[in-house]
Structures are given as structure tokens and as C-alpha cells.
Write a protein that holds these residues in place. Structure first.
Motif, short mmCIF file in Angstrom:
data_model
loop_
_atom_site.label_atom_id
_atom_site.label_comp_id
_atom_site.label_asym_id
_atom_site.label_seq_id
_atom_site.Cartn_x
_atom_site.Cartn_y
_atom_site.Cartn_z
N SER A 184 -24.77 -11.73 -36.00
CA SER A 184 -26.02 -11.13 -36.50
C SER A 184 -27.25 -11.65 -35.80
O SER A 184 -28.26 -10.98 -35.74
CB SER A 184 -26.19 -11.43 -37.99
N ARG A 185 -27.19 -12.88 -35.38
CA ARG A 185 -28.39 -13.49 -34.80
C ARG A 185 -27.99 -14.58 -33.80
O ARG A 185 -26.81 -14.89 -33.65
CB ARG A 185 -29.29 -14.10 -35.89
N GLY A 186 -28.99 -15.10 -33.11
CA GLY A 186 -28.79 -16.24 -32.22
C GLY A 186 -27.80 -15.97 -31.10
O GLY A 186 -27.75 -14.88 -30.52
N ILE A 187 -27.00 -16.99 -30.81
CA ILE A 187 -26.06 -16.94 -29.68
C ILE A 187 -25.02 -15.83 -29.88
O ILE A 187 -24.65 -15.12 -28.94
CB ILE A 187 -25.40 -18.33 -29.51
N GLY A 188 -24.55 -15.65 -31.12
CA GLY A 188 -23.55 -14.60 -31.40
C GLY A 188 -24.12 -13.22 -31.12
O GLY A 188 -23.44 -12.37 -30.50
N ALA A 219 -18.98 -9.46 -36.47
CA ALA A 219 -18.65 -9.98 -37.79
C ALA A 219 -19.68 -11.03 -38.18
O ALA A 219 -20.15 -11.80 -37.33
CB ALA A 219 -17.26 -10.60 -37.77
N ASP A 220 -20.07 -11.03 -39.45
CA ASP A 220 -21.02 -12.03 -39.94
C ASP A 220 -21.02 -11.96 -41.46
O ASP A 220 -20.78 -10.90 -42.04
CB ASP A 220 -22.43 -11.73 -39.41
N ARG A 221 -21.30 -13.09 -42.09
CA ARG A 221 -21.31 -13.08 -43.56
C ARG A 221 -22.62 -12.46 -44.10
O ARG A 221 -22.69 -12.08 -45.25
CB ARG A 221 -21.11 -14.48 -44.12
N HIS A 223 -33.07 -18.94 -33.92
CA HIS A 223 -33.85 -18.90 -35.16
C HIS A 223 -34.11 -20.29 -35.74
O HIS A 223 -35.17 -20.54 -36.31
CB HIS A 223 -33.16 -18.00 -36.19
N HIS A 224 -33.15 -21.23 -35.58
CA HIS A 224 -33.35 -22.57 -36.14
C HIS A 224 -34.56 -23.24 -35.50
O HIS A 224 -35.43 -23.78 -36.17
CB HIS A 224 -32.13 -23.46 -35.88
N ARG A 225 -34.58 -23.21 -34.17
CA ARG A 225 -35.66 -23.90 -33.45
C ARG A 225 -36.98 -23.12 -33.55
O ARG A 225 -38.04 -23.71 -33.54
CB ARG A 225 -35.24 -24.11 -31.99
N1 LIG Z 1 -28.68 -22.96 -31.41
C1 LIG Z 1 -28.38 -24.06 -30.72
O1 LIG Z 1 -29.27 -24.72 -30.13
C2 LIG Z 1 -26.95 -24.54 -30.66
C3 LIG Z 1 -26.69 -25.75 -29.99
C4 LIG Z 1 -25.38 -26.21 -29.91
C5 LIG Z 1 -24.35 -25.47 -30.48
N2 LIG Z 1 -24.63 -24.29 -31.13
C6 LIG Z 1 -23.50 -23.56 -31.71
O2 LIG Z 1 -23.53 -22.20 -31.30
C7 LIG Z 1 -23.08 -21.35 -32.38
C8 LIG Z 1 -24.15 -20.31 -32.69
O3 LIG Z 1 -25.34 -20.99 -33.08
P1 LIG Z 1 -26.69 -20.21 -33.47
O4 LIG Z 1 -27.72 -21.29 -33.62
O5 LIG Z 1 -26.94 -19.13 -32.52
O6 LIG Z 1 -26.39 -19.48 -34.86
P2 LIG Z 1 -25.93 -20.05 -36.33
O7 LIG Z 1 -24.98 -21.19 -36.18
O8 LIG Z 1 -27.12 -20.30 -37.17
O9 LIG Z 1 -25.16 -18.82 -36.97
C9 LIG Z 1 -25.07 -17.56 -36.39
C10 LIG Z 1 -24.54 -16.57 -37.42
O10 LIG Z 1 -23.27 -16.99 -37.95
C11 LIG Z 1 -23.15 -16.52 -39.28
N3 LIG Z 1 -22.14 -17.33 -39.97
C12 LIG Z 1 -22.17 -18.65 -40.18
N4 LIG Z 1 -21.06 -19.03 -40.86
C13 LIG Z 1 -20.31 -17.92 -41.03
C14 LIG Z 1 -19.05 -17.67 -41.66
N5 LIG Z 1 -18.35 -18.66 -42.22
N6 LIG Z 1 -18.58 -16.41 -41.68
C15 LIG Z 1 -19.27 -15.41 -41.10
N7 LIG Z 1 -20.48 -15.57 -40.49
C16 LIG Z 1 -20.98 -16.82 -40.46
C17 LIG Z 1 -24.55 -16.67 -39.83
O11 LIG Z 1 -24.80 -15.74 -40.89
C18 LIG Z 1 -25.44 -16.35 -38.61
O12 LIG Z 1 -25.85 -14.99 -38.59
C19 LIG Z 1 -22.76 -22.29 -33.55
O13 LIG Z 1 -21.38 -22.59 -33.52
C20 LIG Z 1 -23.60 -23.54 -33.23
O14 LIG Z 1 -23.05 -24.72 -33.80
C21 LIG Z 1 -25.91 -23.81 -31.23
#
Ligand SMILES: NC(=O)c1ccc[n+]([C@@H]2O[C@H](COP(=O)([O-])OP(=O)(O)OC[C@H]3O[C@@H](n4cnc5c(N)ncnc54)[C@H](O)[C@@H]3O)[C@@H](O)[C@H]2O)c1
Length: 209
Positions: free
Chosen positions: A12-16, A33-35, A132-134
Motif C-alpha cells: 500500500s505504501r513505502g517500499i512495497g 496485498a496489505d492489511r 512515510h515513517h521518515r
Molecule cells: N523505510 C526504511 O527506511 C526501511 C529501512 C530498512 C528496512 N525497511 C524494511 O522495508 C520494508 C518496507 O518498509 P516501509 O518503511 O516501506 O513500509 P512499512 O514497514 O511501514 O509497511 C509497509 C506496508 O506493510 C503493511 N503491513 C505491515 N504488516 C503487515 C501484515 N502483517 N500484513 C499485511 N500488511 C502488512 C502496512 O500496512 C504498510 O502499508 C519493511 O520490511 C521494513 O522493515 C525499511
């Protein structure tokens, strides 16, 4: 161009989301897929509006079918193979170190188990990314994250997405069980404001040390 559909979890957002967009742009059918079902619907609409082919996995199907490699690998064995890319981190924060160590361990076991069956399993370990976190943490946190990265900037989600696409393509056909850092040099070590070079004077740092 990918020939198999791509299932992207957390899309839904971020890296995914960036990963789902990258695969769609490369011509793959993408199952997101996303919750968070509301954000999931928007992400699917965004890809479809851009000319991609995206569908949302129902939360129940996703919960039942996405338990790591338990269900994905039998499905791939039945269709001649496939690739899986898991997501870890180069950071060792207490909140995620155990979970990410598990992911790396499970990836290596799955990679070894299925290396001779047409299935590759790898891990991408991102460094500091502007998601979105940062964004919520504000400009100070973003600047600090950039400064602690040897490239002196945060990563763009598309930079992870492109690595995932590459790991799912024939261009990486001899890579399995690997942990690939996408981190602007963070896992190589820390980079001080000026590196010592023999014969060159060191400039005084701004402010006190
Ligand atoms: N953002 C960063 O700087 C960073 C750095 C290192 C690693 N990561 C890793 O990269 C991945 C993506 O990170 P991000 O920050 O883009 O997004 P995020 O981790 O905040 O989550 C992305 C999406 O995953 C969904 N989600 C979380 N748990 C779920 C579940 N159990 N079932 C279904 N959907 C679920 C959330 O609703 C959200 O839309 C994560 O594994 C994170 O640990 C991110």
C-alpha cells in the motif's frame, strides 16, 4: 519483461508500493496485498490508472497464503519455479533485529533447500529510506539519516524496487541465498566528514568535536 505475476506484500505504501509500481511498469501483472484495505485499494487504482495491471489480494487469502515460504514454494514447485525476495534491514535497532535475523536465516535455508529446483530466494537489506515513517519524523530526522549514510542522502523507495525487480529477473539467475544491501554504503562502515589521504592535510571540522 516479467512473464509471471508478482505478489507484493505490504504494497500500500513505502517500499512495497514502489515495488508494485516497478513491476507493473515492467509489464508484470501485480497482486498487491496489505492489511490496510483502504490504502490497498488506492494503490491498485493508482497502478491501473497509470496503465498497469494490478489486483488486490483479499485480506483473508493473503493471511492464509502468505505465511513466508510455506505456501509460496509449493505453488512455485507446481509451476516450474520462481523467485522470492524478502525484506530485512542493515539497521540493528532492538525493534527489528530479531525479526530481520529470522528472515535472513529462513531465506538461506529456503534458498539451499530449493536451489536445484528452479527457485531462488534472496533478501534485500535497505538502509535509510525516505518513506512515510521518515516523512512523519520531519526534516531533522531526514537530515540525520542522510548524514549517517556514506552517500549523504536517504534512499528513494524506487531504488529498492529496482533491486527487487533485478533479483526476480534472469539477470540475477545465479544468485540465491544472498543478502543484498541497498544502503548508500552504510554496511561498508561509517564515513567521516573527511577521509584521511596520505600527504593531504586534514581540514579542521566545523565546530567542536
Ligand atoms: N523505510 C526504511 O527506511 C526501511 C529501512 C530498512 C528496512 N525497511 C524494511 O522495508 C520494508 C518496507 O518498509 P516501509 O518503511 O516501506 O513500509 P512499512 O514497514 O511501514 O509497511 C509497509 C506496508 O506493510 C503493511 N503491513 C505491515 N504488516 C503487515 C501484515 N502483517 N500484513 C499485511 N500488511 C502488512 C502496512 O500496512 C504498510 O502499508 C519493511 O520490511 C521494513 O522493515 C525499511
Amino acid at each position: 519483461m516479467p512473464t509471471a505475476p508478482a505478489l507484493v506484500a505490504g504494497a500500500s505504501r513505502g517500499i512495497g508500493a514502489a515495488t508494485a509500481e516497478e513491476f507493473a511498469a515492467a509489464g508484470a501483472r501485480v497482486v498487491l496485498a496489505d492489511r490496510d484495505t483502504e490504502a490497498l485499494t488506492s494503490a491498485v487504482r493508482r497502478i491501473d490508472a497509470g496503465g498497469g495491471d494490478a489486483v488486490a489480494a483479499s485480506p483473508r487469502t493473503f493471511a492464509a497464503r502468505s505465511s513466508g515460504t510455506k505456501f509460496q514454494i509449493p505453488a512455485m514447485l507446481g509451476t516450474g519455479g520462481g523467485t522470492i525476495v524478502n525484506m530485512a534491514s542493515v539497521m540493528n535497532g532492538t525493534a527489528n533485529v530479531a525479526g530481520k535475523a529470522d528472515i535472513i536465516g529462513l531465506t538461506k535455508v529456503a534458498a539451499l533447500d530449493h536451489a536445484d529446483q528452479g527457485i531462488r530466494v534472496n533478501v534485500v537489506a535497505p538502509g535509510h529510506f525516505l518513506t512515510h515513517h521518515r516523512e512523519a519524523a520531519g526534516p531533522g530526522a531526514q537530515r540525520l539519516a542522510g548524514l549517517s549514510t556514506p552517500m549523504r542522502r536517504t534512499g528513494r523507495p524506487a531504488e529498492v524496487a529496482q533491486t527487487v525487480l533485478w533479483l526476480c529477473s534472469p539477470a540475477s539467475s545465479f544468485i540465491t541465498g544472498a543478502v543484498i544491501p541497498v544502503d548508500g554504503g552504510q554496511s561498508a562502515g561509517s564515513k567521516p566528514p573527511q577521509m584521511y589521504r596520505q600527504g593531504q592535510p586534514m581540514a579542521a571540522p566545523p565546530g567542536d568535536i
